[in-house]
Scaffold this motif. Structure first.
Motif, PDB file in Angstrom:
ATOM      1  N   HIS A  86      56.889  39.620  80.243  1.00  0.00           N
ATOM      2  CA  HIS A  86      55.450  39.914  80.246  1.00  0.00           C
ATOM      3  C   HIS A  86      54.815  40.117  79.103  1.00  0.00           C
ATOM      4  O   HIS A  86      53.501  39.907  78.843  1.00  0.00           O
ATOM      5  CB  HIS A  86      54.046  41.014  81.853  1.00  0.00           C
ATOM      6  N   LEU A  87      55.575  40.785  78.008  1.00  0.00           N
ATOM      7  CA  LEU A  87      55.288  41.733  76.773  1.00  0.00           C
ATOM      8  C   LEU A  87      55.378  40.606  75.637  1.00  0.00           C
ATOM      9  O   LEU A  87      54.338  40.074  74.591  1.00  0.00           O
ATOM     10  CB  LEU A  87      56.040  42.356  76.356  1.00  0.00           C
ATOM     11  N   GLU A  88      55.636  39.246  76.160  1.00  0.00           N
ATOM     12  CA  GLU A  88      56.375  38.328  75.098  1.00  0.00           C
ATOM     13  C   GLU A  88      54.467  37.750  74.830  1.00  0.00           C
ATOM     14  O   GLU A  88      53.664  37.364  75.870  1.00  0.00           O
ATOM     15  CB  GLU A  88      57.571  37.021  75.702  1.00  0.00           C
ATOM     16  N   ASN A  89      55.094  37.057  73.342  1.00  0.00           N
ATOM     17  CA  ASN A  89      53.862  36.351  72.849  1.00  0.00           C
ATOM     18  C   ASN A  89      52.079  37.196  72.859  1.00  0.00           C
ATOM     19  O   ASN A  89      51.401  36.341  73.216  1.00  0.00           O
ATOM     20  CB  ASN A  89      53.177  35.217  73.142  1.00  0.00           C
ATOM     21  N   PRO A  92      47.003  42.191  71.258  1.00  0.00           N
ATOM     22  CA  PRO A  92      46.570  43.857  71.114  1.00  0.00           C
ATOM     23  C   PRO A  92      46.002  43.948  73.050  1.00  0.00           C
ATOM     24  O   PRO A  92      45.635  44.899  73.537  1.00  0.00           O
ATOM     25  CB  PRO A  92      45.504  44.549  70.110  1.00  0.00           C
ATOM     26  N   VAL A  93      44.226  42.965  72.747  1.00  0.00           N
ATOM     27  CA  VAL A  93      43.897  43.138  74.766  1.00  0.00           C
ATOM     28  C   VAL A  93      44.871  43.177  75.365  1.00  0.00           C
ATOM     29  O   VAL A  93      44.866  43.662  76.570  1.00  0.00           O
ATOM     30  CB  VAL A  93      42.676  41.773  74.275  1.00  0.00           C
ATOM     31  N   GLU A  94      45.680  42.352  75.081  1.00  0.00           N
ATOM     32  CA  GLU A  94      46.675  41.846  76.441  1.00  0.00           C
ATOM     33  C   GLU A  94      47.786  42.781  76.515  1.00  0.00           C
ATOM     34  O   GLU A  94      47.780  43.301  78.126  1.00  0.00           O
ATOM     35  CB  GLU A  94      47.876  40.329  76.308  1.00  0.00           C
ATOM     36  N   ILE A  95      48.406  43.521  75.130  1.00  0.00           N
ATOM     37  CA  ILE A  95      48.776  44.569  76.193  1.00  0.00           C
ATOM     38  C   ILE A  95      48.246  45.994  76.693  1.00  0.00           C
ATOM     39  O   ILE A  95      48.912  46.698  77.351  1.00  0.00           O
ATOM     40  CB  ILE A  95      49.401  44.963  74.667  1.00  0.00           C
ATOM     41  N   LEU A  96      46.923  46.251  76.255  1.00  0.00           N
ATOM     42  CA  LEU A  96      46.635  47.201  76.610  1.00  0.00           C
ATOM     43  C   LEU A  96      45.796  46.814  78.354  1.00  0.00           C
ATOM     44  O   LEU A  96      45.884  47.695  78.620  1.00  0.00           O
ATOM     45  CB  LEU A  96      44.629  47.241  76.582  1.00  0.00           C
ATOM     46  N   ASP A  97      45.931  45.700  78.468  1.00  0.00           N
ATOM     47  CA  ASP A  97      45.284  45.236  79.709  1.00  0.00           C
ATOM     48  C   ASP A  97      46.625  45.725  80.819  1.00  0.00           C
ATOM     49  O   ASP A  97      46.949  45.589  81.821  1.00  0.00           O
ATOM     50  CB  ASP A  97      45.054  43.997  79.703  1.00  0.00           C
ATOM     51  N   LEU A  98      47.992  45.282  80.002  1.00  0.00           N
ATOM     52  CA  LEU A  98      49.217  45.750  80.795  1.00  0.00           C
ATOM     53  C   LEU A  98      49.467  47.075  80.826  1.00  0.00           C
ATOM     54  O   LEU A  98      50.280  48.135  82.118  1.00  0.00           O
ATOM     55  CB  LEU A  98      50.693  44.772  80.071  1.00  0.00           C
ATOM     56  N   LEU A  99      49.052  47.487  79.734  1.00  0.00           N
ATOM     57  CA  LEU A  99      49.355  49.735  80.188  1.00  0.00           C
ATOM     58  C   LEU A  99      48.495  49.390  81.175  1.00  0.00           C
ATOM     59  O   LEU A  99      49.666  50.275  81.840  1.00  0.00           O
ATOM     60  CB  LEU A  99      49.073  49.422  78.521  1.00  0.00           C
ATOM     61  N   ALA A 108      48.619  55.558  80.709  1.00  0.00           N
ATOM     62  CA  ALA A 108      48.643  54.988  79.726  1.00  0.00           C
ATOM     63  C   ALA A 108      48.573  55.454  78.285  1.00  0.00           C
ATOM     64  O   ALA A 108      48.959  54.605  77.763  1.00  0.00           O
ATOM     65  CB  ALA A 108      47.756  53.777  80.031  1.00  0.00           C
ATOM     66  N   VAL A 109      48.177  55.802  78.381  1.00  0.00           N
ATOM     67  CA  VAL A 109      47.365  56.609  76.894  1.00  0.00           C
ATOM     68  C   VAL A 109      48.944  57.581  76.384  1.00  0.00           C
ATOM     69  O   VAL A 109      49.355  57.599  75.505  1.00  0.00           O
ATOM     70  CB  VAL A 109      46.054  57.847  76.779  1.00  0.00           C
ATOM     71  N   LYS A 110      49.688  58.371  77.370  1.00  0.00           N
ATOM     72  CA  LYS A 110      50.775  59.000  77.725  1.00  0.00           C
ATOM     73  C   LYS A 110      51.738  58.625  76.995  1.00  0.00           C
ATOM     74  O   LYS A 110      52.268  58.462  75.998  1.00  0.00           O
ATOM     75  CB  LYS A 110      50.891  59.913  78.575  1.00  0.00           C
ATOM     76  N   VAL A 111      51.970  57.032  77.266  1.00  0.00           N
ATOM     77  CA  VAL A 111      52.857  55.885  77.591  1.00  0.00           C
ATOM     78  C   VAL A 111      52.339  55.731  75.566  1.00  0.00           C
ATOM     79  O   VAL A 111      53.530  55.614  74.881  1.00  0.00           O
ATOM     80  CB  VAL A 111      53.202  55.201  78.373  1.00  0.00           C
TER      81      VAL A 111
END
Length: 235
Positions: A86-89, A92-99, A108-111
């Motif tokens: 899910h993290l491939e390619n 930042p915006v997509e990573i934030l949504d996944l977090l 999410a903030v702690k991780v």
């Protein structure tokens, strides 16, 4: 050299001044709220903004390292790693949504902070931690979490209360259909003759769900039964 401003007020029908005053710089107080710069807090940013800014501050290689560490970080009990695929390619915006989707707002903030420290981005971690200590919330995304364990704990902890008291079951099932429930599961849960029976059927599927699925159920419960969720979280 003295500096001053002289003001006068006249009537429109006369050139004679009716009132005069001389102002000096020290006589004028500037409204602190009118300044262009703000000291301390009051940036207007949410924690979601800070998270996104933090991720955007990582260079390409650093972002790759962040994503790699994110998949093998030791997590608190009850949380799952975001699948590596899910993290491939992802940007930042997509990573934030996944977090937010997998961990909810607070965790999410702690991780993110833990990952930053693990990859030696301590300045960014400290900046994010400072923003969190000011109590700035996430404007959207995952839940802030039930007291004592987040949305995952909420879904499990209040099983009986939710089975008995959730009434908009069909509406929730419609939202879960396709993303959490397959077509067959959707039809099977809806075959219950009462709302409690439908909820029991739904809970039979919950043990196989990952964190993101429980998060989505929590979100739909908040959207359809906000007062019930708030009441349970205050217990």
């Amino acid at each position: 050299m003295k500096r001053s401003v002289q003001l006068s007020v006249t009537e429109s029908s006369s050139d004679e001044p009716r009132w005069e005053a001389t102002l000096r710089p020290k006589d004028v107080k500037r409204d602190a709220s009118s300044g262009e710069h703000h000291a301390g807090g009051g940036t207007g940013k949410t924690m979601r903004d800070h998270l996104l800014d933090t991720l955007k501050n990582l260079r390409k290689g650093e972002l790759k390292e962040f994503k790699s560490k994110l998949t093998d970080l030791e997590l608190e009990e009850g949380y799952d790693h975001i699948p590596r695929g899910h993290l491939e390619n992802t940007e930042p915006v997509e990573i934030l949504d996944l977090l937010v989707k997998h961990y909810g707002n607070d965790y999410a903030v702690k991780v993110t902070t833990m990952v930053l420290e693990a990859i030696n981005q301590r300045d960014l971690a400290e900046r994010l931690r400072s923003a969190g200590s000011r109590g700035e919330g996430l404007s959207s995304g995952g839940p802030s979490g039930a007291r004592g364990g987040g949305f995952r704990c909420f879904v499990d902890r209040y099983r009986e209360q939710l089975i008995q008291r959730v009434t908009a079951v069909d509406c929730i099932l419609d939202k879960l259909h396709g993303s959490v429930l397959s077509g067959e599961q959707y039809q099977w849960v809806r075959s219950g003759s009462t709302n409690p029976e439908k909820m029991r059927k739904l809970y039979e599927l919950v043990p196989s769900w990952d964190t993101a699925c429980k998060n989505q159920l929590y979100q739909e419960l908040k959207a359809t039964h906000r007062h019930l969720v708030d009441e349970l979280e205050r217990q």
